[in-house]
Enzyme design. Structure first.
Site, mmCIF file in Angstrom:
data_model
loop_
_atom_site.group_PDB
_atom_site.id
_atom_site.type_symbol
_atom_site.label_atom_id
_atom_site.label_comp_id
_atom_site.label_asym_id
_atom_site.label_seq_id
_atom_site.Cartn_x
_atom_site.Cartn_y
_atom_site.Cartn_z
ATOM 1 N N HIS A 265 -35.671 -5.664 -15.640
ATOM 2 C CA HIS A 265 -36.738 -5.161 -14.469
ATOM 3 C C HIS A 265 -36.835 -6.401 -13.562
ATOM 4 O O HIS A 265 -35.979 -7.345 -13.148
ATOM 5 C CB HIS A 265 -37.880 -4.319 -15.012
ATOM 6 C CG HIS A 265 -38.593 -3.649 -13.859
ATOM 7 N ND1 HIS A 265 -38.153 -3.553 -12.620
ATOM 8 C CD2 HIS A 265 -39.962 -3.097 -14.012
ATOM 9 C CE1 HIS A 265 -39.230 -2.741 -11.848
ATOM 10 N NE2 HIS A 265 -40.161 -2.596 -12.576
ATOM 11 N N HIS A 306 -27.785 -1.271 -11.251
ATOM 12 C CA HIS A 306 -29.342 -0.459 -10.871
ATOM 13 C C HIS A 306 -29.180 0.803 -11.443
ATOM 14 O O HIS A 306 -28.053 1.468 -11.325
ATOM 15 C CB HIS A 306 -29.443 -0.612 -9.287
ATOM 16 C CG HIS A 306 -30.947 -0.490 -9.057
ATOM 17 N ND1 HIS A 306 -31.416 0.645 -8.916
ATOM 18 C CD2 HIS A 306 -32.203 -1.175 -8.587
ATOM 19 C CE1 HIS A 306 -32.699 0.573 -8.654
ATOM 20 N NE2 HIS A 306 -32.983 -0.308 -8.510
ATOM 21 N N ASP A 363 -32.473 -8.642 -7.282
ATOM 22 C CA ASP A 363 -32.818 -10.019 -7.794
ATOM 23 C C ASP A 363 -31.619 -11.017 -7.870
ATOM 24 O O ASP A 363 -31.985 -11.936 -7.953
ATOM 25 C CB ASP A 363 -32.998 -9.447 -9.370
ATOM 26 C CG ASP A 363 -34.635 -8.710 -9.517
ATOM 27 O OD1 ASP A 363 -34.232 -7.577 -9.971
ATOM 28 O OD2 ASP A 363 -35.460 -9.438 -8.966
HETATM 29 C C1 SDX Z 1 -35.123 -4.183 -10.616
HETATM 30 O O1 SDX Z 1 -35.852 0.588 -11.030
HETATM 31 C C2 SDX Z 1 -35.783 -0.155 -9.786
HETATM 32 O O2 SDX Z 1 -35.959 0.351 -8.895
HETATM 33 C C3 SDX Z 1 -36.047 -1.675 -10.313
HETATM 34 C C4 SDX Z 1 -36.128 -2.489 -9.092
HETATM 35 C C5 SDX Z 1 -37.377 -2.328 -8.428
HETATM 36 O O3 SDX Z 1 -37.485 -2.722 -7.253
HETATM 37 O O4 SDX Z 1 -38.272 -2.177 -9.063
HETATM 38 O O5 SDX Z 1 -34.906 -2.293 -8.412
HETATM 39 C C6 SDX Z 1 -36.049 -3.902 -9.510
HETATM 40 O O6 SDX Z 1 -35.451 -3.915 -11.784
HETATM 41 C C7 SDX Z 1 -33.646 -4.365 -10.285
HETATM 42 C C8 SDX Z 1 -32.615 -4.535 -11.677
HETATM 43 C C9 SDX Z 1 -32.659 -5.878 -12.051
HETATM 44 N N1 SDX Z 1 -32.009 -6.044 -13.525
HETATM 45 C C10 SDX Z 1 -30.986 -6.702 -13.674
HETATM 46 O O7 SDX Z 1 -30.469 -7.320 -12.824
HETATM 47 C C11 SDX Z 1 -30.581 -6.655 -14.977
HETATM 48 C C12 SDX Z 1 -29.196 -6.496 -15.221
HETATM 49 N N2 SDX Z 1 -28.766 -5.019 -14.997
HETATM 50 C C13 SDX Z 1 -28.970 -4.194 -16.098
HETATM 51 O O8 SDX Z 1 -29.718 -4.295 -17.237
HETATM 52 C C14 SDX Z 1 -28.924 -2.589 -15.803
HETATM 53 O O9 SDX Z 1 -27.784 -2.536 -14.653
HETATM 54 C C15 SDX Z 1 -30.198 -1.948 -15.090
HETATM 55 C C16 SDX Z 1 -31.147 -2.079 -16.299
HETATM 56 C C17 SDX Z 1 -30.650 -2.586 -14.045
HETATM 57 C C18 SDX Z 1 -29.780 -0.532 -15.081
HETATM 58 O O10 SDX Z 1 -29.348 -0.106 -16.322
HETATM 59 P P1 SDX Z 1 -29.075 1.673 -16.564
HETATM 60 O O11 SDX Z 1 -29.209 2.475 -15.235
HETATM 61 O O12 SDX Z 1 -29.695 2.107 -17.740
HETATM 62 O O13 SDX Z 1 -27.561 1.642 -16.801
HETATM 63 P P2 SDX Z 1 -26.839 1.321 -17.936
HETATM 64 O O14 SDX Z 1 -27.232 0.261 -18.842
HETATM 65 O O15 SDX Z 1 -26.650 2.695 -18.586
HETATM 66 O O16 SDX Z 1 -25.224 0.915 -17.620
HETATM 67 C C19 SDX Z 1 -24.146 1.797 -17.106
HETATM 68 C C20 SDX Z 1 -22.899 1.086 -17.593
HETATM 69 C C21 SDX Z 1 -22.925 0.822 -19.267
HETATM 70 O O17 SDX Z 1 -21.663 0.521 -19.618
HETATM 71 P P3 SDX Z 1 -20.908 1.865 -20.191
HETATM 72 O O18 SDX Z 1 -21.962 2.018 -21.604
HETATM 73 O O19 SDX Z 1 -21.194 2.983 -19.103
HETATM 74 O O20 SDX Z 1 -19.554 1.369 -20.737
HETATM 75 O O21 SDX Z 1 -22.772 -0.314 -17.063
HETATM 76 C C22 SDX Z 1 -23.066 -1.170 -17.737
HETATM 77 C C23 SDX Z 1 -23.653 -0.821 -19.014
HETATM 78 O O22 SDX Z 1 -23.139 -1.578 -20.036
HETATM 79 N N3 SDX Z 1 -23.848 -2.301 -17.124
HETATM 80 C C24 SDX Z 1 -23.760 -3.494 -17.093
HETATM 81 C C25 SDX Z 1 -24.819 -4.053 -16.276
HETATM 82 N N4 SDX Z 1 -25.363 -3.018 -15.780
HETATM 83 C C26 SDX Z 1 -25.001 -1.909 -16.221
HETATM 84 N N5 SDX Z 1 -22.866 -4.267 -17.605
HETATM 85 C C27 SDX Z 1 -22.750 -5.536 -17.389
HETATM 86 N N6 SDX Z 1 -23.588 -6.148 -16.586
HETATM 87 C C28 SDX Z 1 -24.812 -5.211 -16.018
HETATM 88 N N7 SDX Z 1 -25.655 -6.120 -15.202
#
Ligand code: SDX
Length: 424
Positions: A265, A306, A363
């Site tokens: 997050h 996201h 971010d």
């Molecule tokens: C913020 O919610 C908000 O509005 C948050 C925010 C706000 O203003 O409050 O926008 C701020 O928190 C932005 C996000 C910051 N976090 C990151 O940058 C960390 C990296 N991102 C991931 O951890 C992830 O993308 C999340 C947590 C942001 C979202 O995760 P989800 O929605 O639960 O998606 P998921 O984990 O189910 O991913 C779907 C697929 C998966 O692969 P499969 O199982 O389908 O094969 O995408 C992959 C994930 O493994 N994936 C990634 C990835 N993000 C998702 N693979 C590699 N790198 C990534 N960053």
């Protein structure tokens, strides 16, 4: 009043009719509250498809990359508004008149100082404590100083708590930084704007008071605007859940700060810089992309992906433009920016990211700007928390000023059925 009806048919049971509501924007919602009387729960770990509340504050269209605050697009607010005007908009629902804006700015200015005893509270931490650990403690402790305004059912108490939190977050954030740097804390100044004041408290010392660059103050202000609110994200949902128990606003915001700290997050901005440091050189990008794609490797590309945006995060676009402005103004040629841009280019051309709609989020570039502004990496999430405070407070106030119930989710229980304690 329901707009439509839905029917849930479970094998062997009579159909269950559920009301369906339409908002002004976004998907329809199925009201499932009636399921409890039918002896059925919904199951939605991570709340992927759950609307936890009705709200009028912020709307996100993840497919189109749209973010509206009270109907105004974030791109327009970032360009034409400022942070305190955006705070007013989030809290009150409308942009302020010139007179309202002047009054609001002055009210905030008159609440920027914190109780002198708070300095002693900081002294209980080690100098190398993570700033977010201190923020959680200090903001939660604010309620100990404001016994006069903790009746959450009194609109005036809610108003003064909102003012105090918005006004004092930059002061506390700068105090936390100065404490870790071993420098004397700087008092706020009422002759400076909100973001000028923050940079003054962060980087000036009693030995030398330098004028704050208007370009850098504008960039700081825009970063606060870009972080101001984001619908029902994890930390805002935490604030709402804490508030639903009747906890005081300072405790609720402290809970939001704790939830924001996680690298998935708000902790992602700090994690992006550490990731870029770890990648080090363009030649290593491919191996890190491979790690991000490897299911057996917990590594994720920080700043990418996201829960809601399946397109570019509109804030990331503005952040990238601000990045160019700040680095240009400072004459910085930051190799980490070059590395970030190359990483973005390679990732976006890779089917793994395209298939999963993984784009840069807010971010991805913010850390590079914050570093250029001289803010240490471990302070990045503190900046995010300072910017997000008006959003947290607006959602808390929207919930408390309308009928609400304590948040209490249920579960799918798969543990032991009842068994007797063994006779010994
Ligand atoms: C913020 O919610 C908000 O509005 C948050 C925010 C706000 O203003 O409050 O926008 C701020 O928190 C932005 C996000 C910051 N976090 C990151 O940058 C960390 C990296 N991102 C991931 O951890 C992830 O993308 C999340 C947590 C942001 C979202 O995760 P989800 O929605 O639960 O998606 P998921 O984990 O189910 O991913 C779907 C697929 C998966 O692969 P499969 O199982 O389908 O094969 O995408 C992959 C994930 O493994 N994936 C990634 C990835 N993000 C998702 N693979 C590699 N790198 C990534 N960053």
């Amino acid at each position: 009043m329901a707009d439509k009806k839905a029917q849930l048919i479970i094998e062997g049971a009579a159909p269950i009719e559920l009301p369906v509501y339409s908002g002004t924007l976004g998907p329809d919602v199925v009201d499932v509250r009636g399921l409890t009387s039918e002896g059925v729960f919904t199951f939605d770990p991570g709340f992927m498809a759950t609307s936890s509340c009705e709200s009028k504050i912020t709307y996100i269209d993840g497919d189109k990359g749209v973010l509206l605050h009270r109907g105004y697009p974030i791109e327009q607010l970032a360009e034409k508004s400022d942070f305190l005007e955006t705070c007013f908009l989030l809290l009150k629902g409308e942009l302020p008149t010139a007179a309202e804006k002047e009054k609001f700015d002055n009210t905030i200015k008159n609440h920027t100082m914190v109780h002198e005893q708070l300095k002693n509270f900081l002294n209980g931490f080690r100098r190398d404590a993570h700033p977010m650990a201190i923020m959680c403690g200090v903001v939660g402790a604010l309620s100990a100083f404001y016994h006069d305004s903790l009746d959450i059912n009194d609109p005036h108490h809610r108003e003064i708590s909102a003012i105090r939190l918005i006004a004092k977050m930059p002061t506390i954030a700068a105090m936390v930084y100065k404490y870790s740097a071993g420098q004397p804390m700087m008092y706020p100044r009422n002759d400076l704007s909100y973001s000028e004041n923050f940079l003054h408290m962060m980087f000036n010392t009693p030995a030398e008071i330098k004028p704050i660059s208007p370009v850098l103050a504008r960039a700081m202000d825009r970063i606060f605007v870009l972080h101001a609110d984001h619908e029902q994200n994890a930390s805002t949902s935490t604030v709402r859940l804490a508030g639903s128990s009747g906890a005081n606003p300072f405790a609720c915001i402290a809970a939001g700060i704790a939830a924001l700290w996680g690298p998935a997050h708000g902790g992602a901005n700090e994690a992006v810089l550490r990731m870029l440091d770890e990648i080090g050189d363009v030649s290593n990008i491919d191996s890190f992309i491979a790690k991000a794609k490897d299911k057996d490797d917990p590594f994720k590309l920080m700043g990418f992906g996201h829960r809601v945006y399946k397109n570019f995060d509109p804030r990331a676009r503005v952040m990238k433009q601000t990045c160019d402005e700040v680095l240009g103004e400072l004459g910085i040629n930051d190799p980490q920016l070059e590395l970030a841009m190359k990483l973005e280019e390679i990732a976006l051309s890779d089917p793994y990211f395209a298939e999963r709609n993984l784009y840069p989020n807010v971010d991805f570039y913010s850390g590079i700007i914050l570093k250029a502004l001289g803010i240490p990496t471990e302070m990045f999430t503190v900046i995010f928390a300072t910017g997000r405070t008006p959003g947290w407070i607006a959602h808390w106030n929207e919930m408390i000023s309308n009928p609400y119930k304590i948040g209490r989710p249920r579960q799918l229980y798969t543990g032991y059925t009842q068994r007797d304690y063994p006779n010994k």
